[in-house]
Design an enzyme around this catalytic site. Structure first.
Site, PDB file in Angstrom:
ATOM      1  N   SER A  36       1.081  -0.989  -0.039  1.00  0.00           N
ATOM      2  CA  SER A  36      -0.032  -0.358  -0.009  1.00  0.00           C
ATOM      3  C   SER A  36       1.029   1.102  -0.062  1.00  0.00           C
ATOM      4  O   SER A  36       1.972   1.622  -0.897  1.00  0.00           O
ATOM      5  CB  SER A  36      -0.930  -0.611   1.242  1.00  0.00           C
ATOM      6  OG  SER A  36      -1.884   0.807   0.750  1.00  0.00           O
ATOM      7  N   ASP A  78      -9.496  -3.418  -5.021  1.00  0.00           N
ATOM      8  CA  ASP A  78      -9.361  -2.892  -4.135  1.00  0.00           C
ATOM      9  C   ASP A  78     -10.097  -1.330  -4.172  1.00  0.00           C
ATOM     10  O   ASP A  78      -9.442  -0.392  -5.497  1.00  0.00           O
ATOM     11  CB  ASP A  78      -7.902  -3.232  -4.641  1.00  0.00           C
ATOM     12  CG  ASP A  78      -6.875  -2.220  -3.257  1.00  0.00           C
ATOM     13  OD1 ASP A  78      -7.827  -1.452  -2.443  1.00  0.00           O
ATOM     14  OD2 ASP A  78      -6.580  -2.175  -3.753  1.00  0.00           O
ATOM     15  N   HIS A 106      -8.209  -4.508  -1.534  1.00  0.00           N
ATOM     16  CA  HIS A 106      -7.003  -4.906  -0.048  1.00  0.00           C
ATOM     17  C   HIS A 106      -6.531  -5.630   0.136  1.00  0.00           C
ATOM     18  O   HIS A 106      -4.889  -5.140   0.259  1.00  0.00           O
ATOM     19  CB  HIS A 106      -7.266  -3.019   0.428  1.00  0.00           C
ATOM     20  CG  HIS A 106      -6.294  -2.386   0.226  1.00  0.00           C
ATOM     21  ND1 HIS A 106      -4.789  -1.614  -0.441  1.00  0.00           N
ATOM     22  CD2 HIS A 106      -5.040  -1.808   1.601  1.00  0.00           C
ATOM     23  CE1 HIS A 106      -4.639  -1.265   0.055  1.00  0.00           C
ATOM     24  NE2 HIS A 106      -4.727  -0.899   0.927  1.00  0.00           N
TER      25      HIS A 106
END
Length: 806
Positions: A655, A741, A778
């Site tokens: 991320s 995501d 995600h």
């Protein structure tokens, strides 16, 4: 909270975006029917895998700055926050976006989907020889996990013990409870799935049943009502983090309330009775902004209780520790406001603890008629611990003090030495969580017994034998308890739950280990860890570094002087800390002689909020400190410490940690042998210019706003997508993403993959592989076994590129 933003529902195909920010895409040749093309070389024809080559639209761009008056989206796109006084770029500047065609909001464009499938096929081809290694790694991970297990039971108001179970071969959690018959409970479990953990065990929610025939399933809030006869929970079946709300009768097993039209955020909170629920709804950009009150008897329509229209603010709900108040917290990254509803009064109105003040953060809990407040009011570098009576305004806030050796001292004054993260109240105690010397800490504050008075009699910082560890408050349902349950672990100590007496929390005889996570085959004596600091390039900042390794690996390195492979990981954003935690899935790397290193770079809050905030942290115009710290640690490992070499050094981040890795390999591509970028935020400037993408406005208080003159050049200077070095030797790279995501959109890793291949020296650089999970979001796979297979894939790639596949 720690990651990035939510999914983009703005459905304009010619738009480019990614993680949090946004960007408007302007381009000319939108009528092209072919969105990609593959160049087949002679090598490919001969059977050697050749990567897909994405079409580049060289005249395609996004705009940063003032939107032209004749632009069709000028009225829809917000270019800066309402409170900003910084001038916009005027005229606007064009940001190259040659792969912007990969953005498809509804995930249905056949050309884009086919391209992603071709990328997946290429990655499968490049790694096909690792199938045996992946299986071996997976088997090793499974062998170090007790598949049939349970969490530490927690007593709720003397009625039931609550805990979860996992069963060998089943992918999801099972929520269980058993009747309460007193605190003196000894668990005598034979380890089988058939045997109950506690007598009278009942399953009240089996997520395996919810997940049946679904490719993804995530249960978030699972809240039991006051009578403990009803269960409210939220579930996401796609990975896009849009949840459905369910209420289950625990006596009959029947779903008694579910409205398919309600799409909500993950949290649900019970009201004062069995009939009232509070839930959070999101706007079109998936920003939580509305709080509703729902009556299960449907005697009236759901009532809108609160709405936050400021696009930079998120809204959440919770209850005070004593369950007397509903809290509605609405906040940006730098400013917050808390509203409350008295749940003990049927006719109470929503009120505000303190109106928002720019750059003032605060949270509140309730104790005995007082608000317990943590805040950085008056611009303190860290949070202060303060209090006032319920109903008093912010002018009445006072620092919490205690008499020590005859002197009145502030317990948490907000200075640099200690940081305060939060406070939980009990009938006779307050429990504070924070950090000191870079390590998580817990303090127990014993309160005076005078009715109606606020007085701290004693403050105790809990101590532990290990020098570096992670500790925090576990589940504590009972407000009147004098026992506190904590979680504890370190790099070499698996997870434990500990019970301490709040009256004497450092009394070793009164401490009790409720449960230690069993890790089959793990012998702590075979492993060791250390915490050191590395001096940054500024010559004054000491960066904490944690290492874990097999003892024989480090002994061999020390005695022979031979270098060893090192895997360096980091994050460094949002003030989120990378803790010194234990991980059983890390053992396959350690057992192959790899030293695992955690870089506590600036951008987290390991050393307090000053480690995150300007002027010396890693936010806004000092964000590059994050990347510089990481590179400096890598150089120290290979050049000064001479523990490893660039060829033996692998790095990883997810991320915003993927941004860290992308920026680091651009800064010093020759320094690393392998890089894993998980769901990486790498198209920073293009993403952050476009307010149609979820949460862009809020993220301007993290990275800055590239629409403004103040930030544009600085952000362009580190955005990975815009800084790939031409004809440089880059490490082998594996990039991953999830099609659904909502935080880091799938096209971020897809675009960066194409840009890396286009810019680097293909003859000397390692392969660049992209792997998109077509059914996940995600947080990767929700199925725990699938997750381990995905992790085995990553580790097999890493080991192979380091030359350790055998």
């Amino acid at each position: 909270n720690l990651l990035i933003s939510l999914s983009c529902l703005f459905s304009s195909p010619p738009a480019t975006i990614a993680f949090q920010g946004k960007a408007f895409l302007a381009r000319s040749n939108l009528n092209s029917s072919s969105f990609h093309k593959l160049h087949m070389s002679s090598a490919a024809k001969a059977g050697v895998a050749t990567p897909p080559v994405a079409r580049r639209d060289e005249d395609r761009h996004v705009l940063a700055g003032l939107m032209p008056d004749d632009h069709p989206l000028k009225a829809k796109l917000v270019r800066q926050s309402e409170t900003s006084t910084n001038p916009l770029l005027d005229p606007p500047k064009k940001i190259p976006d040659p792969y912007g065609w990969l953005r498809n909001e509804d995930r249905k464009d056949e050309d884009v989907l086919n391209y992603l499938k071709q990328e997946n096929s290429y990655t499968e081809s490049v790694t096909a020889h690792l199938d045996g290694l992946r299986t071996q790694l997976y088997d090793e991970m499974i062998s170090s996990i007790q598949e049939t297990d349970y969490s530490t039971p927690a007593n709720k108001e003397g009625k039931y013990w609550y805990y979860t179970r996992t069963i060998e071969g089943e992918s999801y959690t099972i929520y269980c409870r058993a009747p309460y018959h007193g605190d003196d409970v000894k668990i005598d479990w034979d380890g089988s799935k058939e045997t109950h953990i506690l007598p009278g065990e009942e399953v009240y929610l089996n997520v395996n049943e919810l997940a049946k025939d679904k490719s993804y399933c995530s249960v978030s809030s699972a809240a039991v009502s006051k009578s403990q006869k009803l269960l409210a929970y939220t579930a996401d079946f796609t990975g896009n983090e849009i949840y459905s709300l369910y209420v289950k009768n625990l006596e009959t097993g029947e779903i008694v309330d579910h409205d398919e039209t309600i799409e909500c955020y993950n949290r649900v909170v019970w009201g004062p009775d069995e009939n009232t629920l509070f839930y959070v709804k999101m706007d079109e950009a998936q920003r939580p902004y509305q709080i509703y009150r729902r009556l299960l008897d449907r005697s009236k329509e759901d009532e809108l209780l609160f709405q936050q229209d400021d696009e930079s603010f998120w809204t959440s709900i919770g209850r005070s520790s004593d369950d007397k108040y509903l809290f509605i917290e609405t906040s940006s990254a730098e400013t917050s406001e808390v509203h409350y509803l008295d749940l003990t009064k049927a006719d109470s109105d929503l009120k505000c603890v303190a109106k928002r003040r720019t750059k003032v953060l605060y949270e509140a809990d309730h104790w005995n008629g007082y608000w317990i407040i943590t805040s950085n009011v008056d611009q303190t570098p860290n949070m202060r611990l303060m209090m006032c009576k319920v109903g008093e305004n912010e002018s009445e806030w006072k620092d919490v003090t205690m008499i020590d050796n005859g002197n009145e001292v502030k317990l948490f004054e907000g200075g640099y030495e200690r940081s305060l993260d939060g406070v939980e109240s009990f009938d006779k105690y307050l429990v504070a969580s924070g950090r000191f010397e870079g390590i998580p800490r817990v303090w127990v504050l014993e309160m005076g017994s005078d009715e109606g008075a606020f007085k701290v009699e004693k403050s105790t910082q809990l101590t532990f034998e290990e020098s570096a560890y992670d500790v925090g408050v576990y589940v504590n349902y009972n407000y009147n308890s004098d026992k506190l349950v904590l979680y504890y672990l370190s790099l070499t100590t698996p997870l434990q739950t500990l019970e301490v007496s709040m009256n004497d929390p450092n009394n070793a005889d009164a401490r009790r280990v409720l449960k230690s996570k069993h890790v089959p085959g793990y012998d702590k004596a075979d492993y060791d860890c250390q915490r050191i600091t590395v001096t940054s390039r500024d010559g004054k900042t000491e960066i904490p570094v944690s290492m874990v390794y097999r003892r024989d690996t480090m002994e061999h390195h020390a005695s022979s002087g031979k270098t060893v492979p090192v895997h360096l990981v980091g994050y460094g954003s949002y003030g989120a800390c990378s803790e010194a935690d234990f991980s059983a899935t890390r053992l396959p790397l350690l057992n192959r002689g790899i030293v695992y290193v955690v870089a506590h770079v600036r951008g987290g809050s390991e050393m307090g909020r000053q480690w995150y905030e300007e002027p010396n942290g890693a936010k806004y115009l000092c964000k590059e400190n994050t990347f510089n710290d990481f590179v400096d640690i890598a150089k120290w490992l290979s050049e000064e410490k001479q523990m490893t070499t660039p060829e033996q050094l692998s790095i990883e981040g997810r991320s915003a940690g993927g941004l860290l890795i992308g920026a680091s390999i651009n800064q010093s591509p020759e320094l690393f042998g392998v890089a894993i970028l998980g769901v990486p935020f790498v198209d920073v400037v293009a993403t952050m210019t476009d307010s149609s993408i979820p949460l862009t406005c809020g993220e301007w208080e993290e990275w800055g706003n590239p629409n403004e003159e103040k930030y544009f050049d600085y952000m362009m200077g580190y955005s990975p997508m815009n800084n790939v070095k031409k004809n440089a030797k880059y490490p082998s790279c594996l990039l991953t993403g999830g099609l659904n995501d909502p935080r880091v959109q799938y096209w971020e890793p897809a675009k960066f993959t194409a840009e890396l291949r286009h810019g680097q020296d293909s003859d000397t650089s390692g392969p660049v592989c992209l792997k998109i999970d077509m059914t996940a979001g995600h947080f990767s796979a929700s199925d725990r076994y699938k997750y381990l297979k995905e992790l085995s894939f990553d580790y097999a790639f890493l080991l192979d590129q380091l030359g350790l596949s055998n």
